[in-house]
Motif scaffolding. Structure first.
Motif, PDB file in Angstrom:
ATOM      1  N   ARG A  60       3.936  -2.763 -13.789  1.00 33.74           N
ATOM      2  CA  ARG A  60       4.443  -1.780 -12.829  1.00 33.74           C
ATOM      3  C   ARG A  60       4.381  -2.328 -11.395  1.00 33.74           C
ATOM      4  NH1 ARG A  60       7.290   2.366 -13.299  1.00 33.74           N
ATOM      5  NH2 ARG A  60       6.017   3.701 -11.948  1.00 33.74           N
ATOM      6  N   ILE A  61       3.305  -3.050 -11.090  1.00 28.97           N
ATOM      7  CA  ILE A  61       3.167  -3.661  -9.761  1.00 28.97           C
ATOM      8  C   ILE A  61       4.283  -4.672  -9.532  1.00 28.97           C
ATOM      9  CG2 ILE A  61       1.714  -5.176  -8.349  1.00 28.97           C
ATOM     10  CD1 ILE A  61      -0.713  -3.846  -9.812  1.00 28.97           C
ATOM     11  N   PHE A  62       4.529  -5.513 -10.538  1.00 28.22           N
ATOM     12  CA  PHE A  62       5.591  -6.520 -10.417  1.00 28.22           C
ATOM     13  C   PHE A  62       6.943  -5.852 -10.162  1.00 28.22           C
ATOM     14  CE2 PHE A  62       3.230  -9.768 -13.326  1.00 28.22           C
ATOM     15  CZ  PHE A  62       2.317  -9.991 -12.309  1.00 28.22           C
ATOM     16  N   GLU A  63       7.210  -4.764 -10.899  1.00 26.20           N
ATOM     17  CA  GLU A  63       8.490  -4.064 -10.733  1.00 26.20           C
ATOM     18  C   GLU A  63       8.637  -3.504  -9.323  1.00 26.20           C
ATOM     19  OE1 GLU A  63       8.694  -1.052 -13.690  1.00 26.20           O
ATOM     20  OE2 GLU A  63       8.666  -2.460 -15.382  1.00 26.20           O
ATOM     21  N   LYS A  64       7.597  -2.856  -8.839  1.00 31.02           N
ATOM     22  CA  LYS A  64       7.676  -2.204  -7.529  1.00 31.02           C
ATOM     23  C   LYS A  64       7.795  -3.214  -6.392  1.00 31.02           C
ATOM     24  CE  LYS A  64       5.172   2.028  -8.784  1.00 31.02           C
ATOM     25  NZ  LYS A  64       3.995   2.887  -8.496  1.00 31.02           N
ATOM     26  N   LEU A  65       7.103  -4.349  -6.529  1.00 32.83           N
ATOM     27  CA  LEU A  65       7.128  -5.354  -5.463  1.00 32.83           C
ATOM     28  C   LEU A  65       8.214  -6.403  -5.680  1.00 32.83           C
ATOM     29  CD1 LEU A  65       3.302  -5.983  -4.869  1.00 32.83           C
ATOM     30  CD2 LEU A  65       4.814  -4.318  -3.778  1.00 32.83           C
ATOM     31  N   GLU A  66       8.945  -6.267  -6.820  1.00 34.69           N
ATOM     32  CA  GLU A  66      10.048  -7.182  -7.148  1.00 34.69           C
ATOM     33  C   GLU A  66       9.562  -8.633  -7.214  1.00 34.69           C
ATOM     34  OE1 GLU A  66      13.096  -6.402  -4.267  1.00 34.69           O
ATOM     35  OE2 GLU A  66      13.579  -4.440  -5.106  1.00 34.69           O
ATOM     36  N   ILE A  67       8.470  -8.819  -7.946  1.00 34.22           N
ATOM     37  CA  ILE A  67       7.937 -10.157  -8.184  1.00 34.22           C
ATOM     38  C   ILE A  67       7.750 -10.325  -9.687  1.00 34.22           C
ATOM     39  CG2 ILE A  67       6.823 -10.398  -5.942  1.00 34.22           C
ATOM     40  CD1 ILE A  67       4.239  -9.479  -7.145  1.00 34.22           C
ATOM     41  N   ARG A  68       7.416 -11.566 -10.125  1.00 35.38           N
ATOM     42  CA  ARG A  68       7.419 -11.829 -11.565  1.00 35.38           C
ATOM     43  C   ARG A  68       6.122 -12.403 -12.113  1.00 35.38           C
ATOM     44  NH1 ARG A  68      12.726 -15.462 -12.025  1.00 35.38           N
ATOM     45  NH2 ARG A  68      11.749 -16.301 -10.136  1.00 35.38           N
TER      46      ARG A  68
ATOM     47  N   ALA B 239       0.825  -1.210   0.000  1.00 37.26           N
ATOM     48  CA  ALA B 239       0.000   0.000   0.000  1.00 37.26           C
ATOM     49  C   ALA B 239       0.856   1.255   0.000  1.00 37.26           C
ATOM     50  CB  ALA B 239      -0.934  -0.006   1.205  1.00 37.26           C
ATOM     51  N   SER B 240       2.049   1.179   0.575  1.00 45.10           N
ATOM     52  CA  SER B 240       2.923   2.350   0.615  1.00 45.10           C
ATOM     53  C   SER B 240       3.692   2.544  -0.691  1.00 45.10           C
ATOM     54  CB  SER B 240       3.923   2.213   1.775  1.00 45.10           C
ATOM     55  OG  SER B 240       4.834   1.153   1.531  1.00 45.10           O
ATOM     56  N   LEU B 241       3.753   1.504  -1.530  1.00 41.07           N
ATOM     57  CA  LEU B 241       4.536   1.574  -2.763  1.00 41.07           C
ATOM     58  C   LEU B 241       3.694   1.823  -4.008  1.00 41.07           C
ATOM     59  CD1 LEU B 241       6.938  -1.481  -2.188  1.00 41.07           C
ATOM     60  CD2 LEU B 241       7.529   0.941  -1.987  1.00 41.07           C
ATOM     61  N   LEU B 242       2.428   1.419  -3.973  1.00 43.62           N
ATOM     62  CA  LEU B 242       1.600   1.427  -5.173  1.00 43.62           C
ATOM     63  C   LEU B 242       0.656   2.626  -5.201  1.00 43.62           C
ATOM     64  CD1 LEU B 242       0.591  -2.362  -5.277  1.00 43.62           C
ATOM     65  CD2 LEU B 242       2.622  -1.270  -6.255  1.00 43.62           C
ATOM     66  N   THR B 243       0.298   3.051  -6.423  1.00 41.03           N
ATOM     67  CA  THR B 243      -0.737   4.069  -6.580  1.00 41.03           C
ATOM     68  C   THR B 243      -2.099   3.443  -6.273  1.00 41.03           C
ATOM     69  OG1 THR B 243      -1.178   3.571  -8.904  1.00 41.03           O
ATOM     70  CG2 THR B 243       0.620   5.121  -8.430  1.00 41.03           C
ATOM     71  N   THR B 244      -3.126   4.291  -6.169  1.00 41.45           N
ATOM     72  CA  THR B 244      -4.458   3.766  -5.866  1.00 41.45           C
ATOM     73  C   THR B 244      -4.943   2.823  -6.959  1.00 41.45           C
ATOM     74  OG1 THR B 244      -4.970   5.818  -4.692  1.00 41.45           O
ATOM     75  CG2 THR B 244      -6.823   4.407  -5.276  1.00 41.45           C
TER      76      THR B 244
ATOM     77  N   GLU C 276      -3.058   1.015  -8.974  1.00 38.77           N
ATOM     78  CA  GLU C 276      -2.279  -0.222  -8.857  1.00 38.77           C
ATOM     79  C   GLU C 276      -2.756  -1.066  -7.681  1.00 38.77           C
ATOM     80  OE1 GLU C 276       1.844   1.652 -10.776  1.00 38.77           O
ATOM     81  OE2 GLU C 276       1.570   1.531  -8.606  1.00 38.77           O
ATOM     82  N   LEU C 277      -3.121  -0.407  -6.583  1.00 34.07           N
ATOM     83  CA  LEU C 277      -3.649  -1.140  -5.429  1.00 34.07           C
ATOM     84  C   LEU C 277      -4.932  -1.876  -5.796  1.00 34.07           C
ATOM     85  CD1 LEU C 277      -3.126   1.403  -2.507  1.00 34.07           C
ATOM     86  CD2 LEU C 277      -2.154  -0.886  -2.642  1.00 34.07           C
ATOM     87  N   ARG C 278      -5.815  -1.196  -6.541  1.00 39.18           N
ATOM     88  CA  ARG C 278      -7.075  -1.833  -6.925  1.00 39.18           C
ATOM     89  C   ARG C 278      -6.811  -3.050  -7.805  1.00 39.18           C
ATOM     90  NH1 ARG C 278      -9.525   3.531  -7.540  1.00 39.18           N
ATOM     91  NH2 ARG C 278      -9.538   3.370  -9.794  1.00 39.18           N
ATOM     92  N   ILE C 279      -5.878  -2.913  -8.747  1.00 42.76           N
ATOM     93  CA  ILE C 279      -5.583  -4.029  -9.654  1.00 42.76           C
ATOM     94  C   ILE C 279      -4.927  -5.177  -8.892  1.00 42.76           C
ATOM     95  CG2 ILE C 279      -4.134  -4.719 -11.613  1.00 42.76           C
ATOM     96  CD1 ILE C 279      -4.777  -1.965 -12.846  1.00 42.76           C
ATOM     97  N   ALA C 280      -3.998  -4.867  -7.991  1.00 45.15           N
ATOM     98  CA  ALA C 280      -3.373  -5.918  -7.183  1.00 45.15           C
ATOM     99  C   ALA C 280      -4.419  -6.647  -6.346  1.00 45.15           C
ATOM    100  CB  ALA C 280      -2.297  -5.316  -6.280  1.00 45.15           C
TER     101      ALA C 280
END
Length: 467
Positions: free
Chosen positions: A445-453, A405-410, A412-416
């Motif tokens: 973008r979510i994958f990049e920010k959270l360092e997942i694939r 929640a601290s790394l993603l935009t609103t 991106e949060l909804r999509i995650a």
């Protein structure tokens, strides 16, 4: 919320920290009409607004006139709008007209006046008041599932408050952010945001914001569901109202109060409580806009209790609303869901589940569909139904954790959140009314920010970090 003031000038100024606190009451009132006012109160409010407006004395008098109990609010608002433009009083008048139309179920008119208020909101409006027209319109957009536009307006309100915590509107902006999270079905994140803001609002003497925040907390807890917390928030909210006889609860408060009061009751007792104490809510079309699940919830409850009259009355009320507002898919989905339950129509129920923009209402439709498909008895108690709707959501642990929640935009949060709930890109695109390509871009973008694939890693991340 509907508000009536019966205070001396000194009390007005003390209670609301100058008339800056009167403005959000006017602009954010969920039903626009402000109730019956005691004799002489308009003069008191006039004096309070003069205190906040300084040299804008004539405007203050006309703004106070919008609080008059004689039923001429809409006419006075139109007179103000025909005479001036871009002043504090015209912004208030346009927003009051927007609220009145919304309460009456005229959504086109409500949106038209709300947008007009935002367009008028310029240099002629005192700085402490400027965020509120954006927040008032954002509330309505959240009701109809227009989350992206609502988010833009909440950001505009934040900018108008200069991103300052000491700005009079700062707590109201933060509540708006919590309301956006709630509308996105991100209930844990919404609770964190709203709970922290309620504490700040209470400390700042922002009574209206405290009450509204407690109401949102109760509604959020009902959907998580954390029924003990919902009861606690509702009782605190009730104490705020009971301690202030000058404030009359809104339909949103009464709906939440009803839901909380039926915890522990079987369907028959819950229906009896509604018909004896809350039946007037059927005359509040804005309820079925604010809560897309309200009408189908009541229909299913009435069916379980064997009350055909209540079930058909609810369907009739929400279908009238949908017929009068053909351009609003959220209202159509609500009416379709309610009618499908009444007619035991599984195909229509599938369509409603797909059409709902409110994810919790969509899950409720899914639960109703499973019940009809399996010819299973519906839940016999309110809490059993709440738990049944929330169980798949809980098992998926689909709310993103605090670090994300601290790394993603609103967005991106909804999509995650939706990915973790098991939705495909196509389903997410339909829900958010974006293209699959745009959803895929945000997912990268979510994958990049959270360092997942991968999507699987995202779901695992939410399960592990959110546990």
């Amino acid at each position: 919320m509907a508000v009536a003031f019966g205070m001396s000038t000194s009390t007005v100024n003390h209670r609301y920290g100058t008339a800056n606190r009167l403005f959000p009451v006017l602009l954010l009132a969920r039903n626009g009409a402000l109730g019956e006012l005691p004799p002489g109160v308009v003069e008191d409010v006039h004096a309070g607004i003069v205190y906040g407006l300084g040299d804008f004395g004539r405007q203050a008098q006309r703004i106070a006139g919008l609080l008059s109990p004689d039923g001429g609010t809409a006419e006075r608002a139109r007179e103000i709008l025909s005479a001036d433009a871009g002043t504090a009083e015209t912004v208030v008048a346009a927003t009051v007209l927007s609220n009145l139309a919304w309460e009456a179920g005229d959504l086109d008119e409500g949106m038209r006046w709300g947008r007009h208020a935002v367009a008028l909101n310029g240099e002629g409006v005192p700085d402490p008041w400027r965020p509120y027209p954006c927040l008032a319109l954002a509330e309505k957009l959240l009701d109809i599932g227009e989350l992206d536009e609502a988010e833009v307006l909440i950001k505009a309100a934040d900018a108008a408050a200069a991103h300052r915590e000491d700005h009079p509107a700062a707590v109201d902006v933060e509540i708006g952010k919590g309301r956006l999270l709630y509308a996105s079905s991100m209930f844990r994140a919404a609770r964190r945001k709203i709970s922290g803001t309620v504490g700040r609002a209470a400390g700042a003497g922002a009574d209206w914001t405290t009450r509204y925040g407690l109401l949102l907390l109760a509604l959020t807890d009902l959907r998580r569901p954390d029924l003990r917390a919902a009861c606690d928030s509702m009782w605190k909210c009730r104490a705020e109202f009971t301690g202030d006889p000058l404030v009359r609860p809104s339909f949103a408060y009464r709906w939440c109060e009803y839901l909380v009061s039926t915890i522990g009751l079987n369907a028959e007792r819950a229906v009896e409580t509604f018909t004896e104490e809350y039946a007037d809510l059927l005359d509040c079309p804005a309820l079925f806009v604010m809560d897309a699940a309200a009408a189908p919830w009541l229909v299913r409850l009435a069916q379980t209790a064997g009350d055909v009259l209540l079930a058909t009355s609810v369907v009739a009320a929400v279908e009238r609303l949908a017929a009068g507002n053909p351009g609003y898919p959220t209202v159509r989905a609500t009416a379709l869901h309610a009618r499908a339950l009444l007619g035991h129509d599984t195909e229509a129920l599938r369509e409603a589940a797909s059409a709902h923009r409110d994810l919790w209402a969509a899950r409720l439709a899914g639960e109703h569909l499973r019940s009809l498909d399996r010819r299973r008895e519906p839940a016999r108690t309110v809490e059993a139904e709440l738990v049944a709707v929330a169980t798949p959501h809980r098992q998926a642990r689909s709310e993103v954790p605090e670090r994300a929640a601290s790394l993603l935009t609103t967005t991106e949060l909804r999509i995650a959140h939706l990915v973790s709930s098991g939705m495909t890109n196509q389903q997410i695109a339909h829900s958010l009314r974006r293209s699959p390509h745009t959803v895929n871009y945000h997912l990268r973008r979510i994958f990049e920010k959270l360092e997942i694939r991968s999507r699987v890693e995202l779901a695992t991340y939410c399960l592990r970090e959110g546990a």
